[in-house]
Scaffold this motif. Structure first.
Motif, PDB file in Angstrom:
ATOM      1  N   ARG A   1      -4.075  -6.434   8.452  1.00  7.96           N
ATOM      2  CA  ARG A   1      -5.094  -7.184   7.712  1.00  7.96           C
ATOM      3  C   ARG A   1      -5.515  -6.404   6.466  1.00  7.96           C
ATOM      4  O   ARG A   1      -5.653  -6.965   5.377  1.00  7.96           O
ATOM      5  CB  ARG A   1      -6.304  -7.443   8.610  1.00  7.96           C
TER       6      ARG A   1
ATOM      7  N   ARG B   1      -3.750  -4.109   4.859  1.00  3.46           N
ATOM      8  CA  ARG B   1      -2.629  -4.104   3.903  1.00  3.46           C
ATOM      9  C   ARG B   1      -2.583  -5.400   3.109  1.00  3.46           C
ATOM     10  O   ARG B   1      -2.355  -5.389   1.901  1.00  3.46           O
ATOM     11  CB  ARG B   1      -1.301  -3.909   4.641  1.00  3.46           C
ATOM     12  N   TRP B   2      -2.792  -6.508   3.780  1.00  2.11           N
ATOM     13  CA  TRP B   2      -2.765  -7.801   3.112  1.00  2.11           C
ATOM     14  C   TRP B   2      -3.871  -7.872   2.060  1.00  2.11           C
ATOM     15  O   TRP B   2      -3.634  -8.282   0.918  1.00  2.11           O
ATOM     16  CB  TRP B   2      -2.918  -8.918   4.153  1.00  2.11           C
ATOM     17  N   LYS B   3      -5.080  -7.451   2.440  1.00  3.16           N
ATOM     18  CA  LYS B   3      -6.204  -7.484   1.508  1.00  3.16           C
ATOM     19  C   LYS B   3      -5.976  -6.541   0.332  1.00  3.16           C
ATOM     20  O   LYS B   3      -6.305  -6.878  -0.811  1.00  3.16           O
ATOM     21  CB  LYS B   3      -7.499  -7.113   2.228  1.00  3.16           C
TER      22      LYS B   3
ATOM     23  N   ILE C   1     -11.206  -1.424  -4.351  1.00  4.58           N
ATOM     24  CA  ILE C   1     -10.453  -2.209  -3.363  1.00  4.58           C
ATOM     25  C   ILE C   1     -10.727  -1.687  -1.955  1.00  4.58           C
ATOM     26  O   ILE C   1     -11.016  -2.457  -1.042  1.00  4.58           O
ATOM     27  CB  ILE C   1      -8.945  -2.182  -3.679  1.00  4.58           C
TER      28      ILE C   1
ATOM     29  N   VAL D   1      -2.866  -6.849  -6.873  1.00  8.45           N
ATOM     30  CA  VAL D   1      -2.227  -7.725  -7.863  1.00  8.45           C
ATOM     31  C   VAL D   1      -3.230  -8.098  -8.946  1.00  8.45           C
ATOM     32  O   VAL D   1      -2.938  -8.011 -10.144  1.00  8.45           O
ATOM     33  CB  VAL D   1      -1.651  -8.995  -7.188  1.00  8.45           C
ATOM     34  N   LEU D   2      -4.429  -8.466  -8.542  1.00  8.58           N
ATOM     35  CA  LEU D   2      -5.459  -8.832  -9.514  1.00  8.58           C
ATOM     36  C   LEU D   2      -5.867  -7.627 -10.353  1.00  8.58           C
ATOM     37  O   LEU D   2      -6.045  -7.736 -11.573  1.00  8.58           O
ATOM     38  CB  LEU D   2      -6.676  -9.412  -8.792  1.00  8.58           C
TER      39      LEU D   2
ATOM     40  N   ARG E   1      -3.043  -5.497  -0.903  1.00  8.50           N
ATOM     41  CA  ARG E   1      -1.997  -6.057  -1.771  1.00  8.50           C
ATOM     42  C   ARG E   1      -2.551  -7.181  -2.648  1.00  8.50           C
ATOM     43  O   ARG E   1      -2.266  -7.251  -3.844  1.00  8.50           O
ATOM     44  CB  ARG E   1      -0.832  -6.587  -0.940  1.00  8.50           C
ATOM     45  N   GLU E   2      -3.327  -8.066  -2.046  1.00 10.55           N
ATOM     46  CA  GLU E   2      -3.895  -9.183  -2.790  1.00 10.55           C
ATOM     47  C   GLU E   2      -4.805  -8.682  -3.912  1.00 10.55           C
ATOM     48  O   GLU E   2      -4.709  -9.129  -5.053  1.00 10.55           O
ATOM     49  CB  GLU E   2      -4.679 -10.092  -1.839  1.00 10.55           C
ATOM     50  N   ALA E   3      -5.678  -7.750  -3.601  1.00 10.13           N
ATOM     51  CA  ALA E   3      -6.594  -7.206  -4.603  1.00 10.13           C
ATOM     52  C   ALA E   3      -5.846  -6.376  -5.646  1.00 10.13           C
ATOM     53  O   ALA E   3      -6.217  -6.374  -6.821  1.00 10.13           O
ATOM     54  CB  ALA E   3      -7.667  -6.359  -3.920  1.00 10.13           C
TER      55      ALA E   3
END
Length: 84
Positions: free
Chosen positions: A63, A65-67, A21, A73-74, A69-71
């Motif tokens: 930006r 942190r958002w990336k 990540i 979860v997956l 968090r998104e990764a």
């Protein structure tokens, strides 16, 4: 505390996911993220290290942190699906 080999294997898998990540972030995002969330630096301090304004440093951190968090979860879904 659970089956130690199983826990160790899951920890290794999660660690590899975290490295993957972070590697996908742009270098400035990765640096800003680590400086903010691991070392607790302020936007002004991060800006001085990265070579951007404190405002831009904050944008890089958000930006990233958002990336992350998104990764995450997956990645978590993937680790849980293969847990056994």
């Amino acid at each position: 505390m659970g089956d130690k080999p199983v826990v160790a294997a899951r920890a290794d898998r999660v660690g590899a996911e975290v490295v993957d990540i972070l590697a996908k972030l742009a270098p400035a995002e990765r640096l800003a993220f680590v400086l903010a969330d691991v070392f607790g630096l302020s936007g002004a301090e991060i800006g001085a290290v990265v070579g951007v304004s404190p405002l831009m440093a904050g944008q890089l951190v958000e930006r990233a942190r958002w990336k992350v968090r998104e990764a995450a979860v997956l990645a978590c879904d993937s680790v849980l699906r293969t847990a056994g």
